[in-house]
Write a protein that holds these residues in place. Structure first.
Motif, mmCIF file in Angstrom:
data_model
loop_
_atom_site.group_PDB
_atom_site.id
_atom_site.type_symbol
_atom_site.label_atom_id
_atom_site.label_comp_id
_atom_site.label_asym_id
_atom_site.label_seq_id
_atom_site.Cartn_x
_atom_site.Cartn_y
_atom_site.Cartn_z
ATOM 1 N N ALA A 75 46.832 20.453 33.548
ATOM 2 C CA ALA A 75 46.644 20.997 34.899
ATOM 3 C C ALA A 75 45.746 22.229 34.856
ATOM 4 N N VAL A 76 45.115 22.518 35.977
ATOM 5 C CA VAL A 76 44.368 23.759 36.154
ATOM 6 C C VAL A 76 45.365 24.790 36.663
ATOM 7 N N ARG A 77 45.505 25.898 35.944
ATOM 8 C CA ARG A 77 46.489 26.927 36.306
ATOM 9 C C ARG A 77 45.789 28.071 37.014
ATOM 10 N N LEU A 78 46.287 28.412 38.208
ATOM 11 C CA LEU A 78 45.757 29.540 38.966
ATOM 12 C C LEU A 78 46.854 30.594 39.089
ATOM 13 N N THR A 79 46.706 31.664 38.306
ATOM 14 C CA THR A 79 47.650 32.773 38.267
ATOM 15 C C THR A 79 46.873 34.036 38.629
ATOM 16 N N PRO A 80 46.789 34.361 39.916
ATOM 17 C CA PRO A 80 45.956 35.487 40.368
ATOM 18 C C PRO A 80 46.292 36.832 39.739
ATOM 19 N N ASP A 81 47.559 37.081 39.411
ATOM 20 C CA ASP A 81 47.895 38.354 38.778
ATOM 21 C C ASP A 81 47.125 38.524 37.469
ATOM 22 N N GLU A 82 46.927 37.445 36.740
ATOM 23 C CA GLU A 82 46.150 37.522 35.503
ATOM 24 C C GLU A 82 44.678 37.800 35.802
ATOM 25 N N TRP A 83 44.166 37.268 36.908
ATOM 26 C CA TRP A 83 42.770 37.532 37.284
ATOM 27 C C TRP A 83 42.579 39.029 37.514
ATOM 28 N N VAL A 84 43.526 39.628 38.231
ATOM 29 C CA VAL A 84 43.442 41.063 38.536
ATOM 30 C C VAL A 84 43.380 41.863 37.233
ATOM 31 N N LEU A 85 44.230 41.502 36.284
ATOM 32 C CA LEU A 85 44.243 42.210 34.999
ATOM 33 C C LEU A 85 42.952 41.982 34.221
ATOM 34 N N GLU A 86 42.463 40.746 34.200
ATOM 35 C CA GLU A 86 41.228 40.433 33.473
ATOM 36 C C GLU A 86 40.019 41.153 34.066
ATOM 37 N N LEU A 87 40.059 41.418 35.351
ATOM 38 C CA LEU A 87 38.983 42.155 36.006
ATOM 39 C C LEU A 87 39.110 43.663 35.790
ATOM 40 N N GLY A 88 40.167 44.081 35.112
ATOM 41 C CA GLY A 88 40.360 45.498 34.831
ATOM 42 C C GLY A 88 40.767 46.313 36.043
ATOM 43 N N LEU A 89 41.453 45.688 36.969
ATOM 44 C CA LEU A 89 41.833 46.348 38.220
ATOM 45 C C LEU A 89 43.264 46.863 38.147
ATOM 46 N N ALA A 90 43.531 47.729 37.183
ATOM 47 C CA ALA A 90 44.884 48.239 36.973
ATOM 48 C C ALA A 90 45.432 48.942 38.201
ATOM 49 N N ASP A 91 44.555 49.528 38.999
ATOM 50 C CA ASP A 91 45.020 50.249 40.189
ATOM 51 C C ASP A 91 44.730 49.468 41.473
ATOM 52 N N ALA A 92 44.683 48.143 41.368
ATOM 53 C CA ALA A 92 44.385 47.298 42.524
ATOM 54 C C ALA A 92 45.409 47.501 43.627
#
Length: 195
Positions: A75-92
């Motif tokens: 399956a294709v997994r979409l976990t947006p919280d991981e996207w936020v972390l990978e983008l370096g948005l710690a203070d999102a």
């Protein structure tokens, strides 16, 4: 997991109809983790254009763990919280994370419409959000599964405390009061949704 969990599944076979405009609701999300019971859909549903697997649960219920297991099965997994972390948005901000959740939902719908099996690791705490996603899937000829991961609050608290020791961003930290409030806000799937 060492604590007992319950996991419910609904498979809705799509009825292909002309696509109409569907208004998408705002999505209230959280990282939720719950049980990992697997089911096999029948051939009719497997031959649909694609499949959405909608994970419903609170933080600490096993949702992301289940999503990773399903990803390992293709399956294709979409976990947006991981996207936020990978983008370096710690203070999102909450608003930015909300917008990223909506983006993930849109990407998931397009991938499923193109024939992929997609796991939406978005929480789906509100019945209206689950209903809108199922309606879109039916109109698009996409099969949809609802997996509700039900974990007792004491076990959720234990898991969240352990996870809090390893957070990478302040917004990932979950306090006991917040989790208890979210548990009160969660609209568990109804008998009709699980029928």
């Amino acid at each position: 997991y060492d604590a007992p969990t319950r996991c419910f599944l609904v498979v809705t076979h799509p009825t292909p109809v002309a696509r109409s405009s569907v208004t998408r609701p705002a999505v209230t999300c959280g990282v939720a983790r719950r049980g990992s019971t697997f089911w096999v859909m029948d051939r009719q549903a497997q031959s649909a254009r694609g499949r959405l697997i909608v994970l419903c649960g609170l933080p600490g219920s096993g949702k992301t763990t289940l999503a990773v297991e399903l990803e390992a099965r293709g399956a294709v997994r979409l976990t947006p919280d991981e996207w936020v972390l990978e983008l370096g948005l710690a203070d999102a901000s909450d608003n930015l994370r909300h917008r990223i959740n909506l983006l993930a939902l849109n990407v998931g719908e397009r991938a499923a419409a193109a024939g992929a099996t997609v796991v939406l690791d978005l929480g789906f705490w509100e019945k209206g959000h689950r209903d809108a996603t199922r309606e879109w899937a039916r109109e698009s000829g996409v099969a949809v599964e609802l997996r509700y991961l039900d974990v007792a609050i004491d076990e959720l608290l234990r898991r969240v405390r352990a996870r809090n020791a390893h957070v990478r961003a302040p917004w990932q930290r979950i306090e006991e009061g917040d989790l208890r409030n979210w548990a009160a806000l969660l609209e568990p799937p109804t008998a009709e949704e699980l029928a």
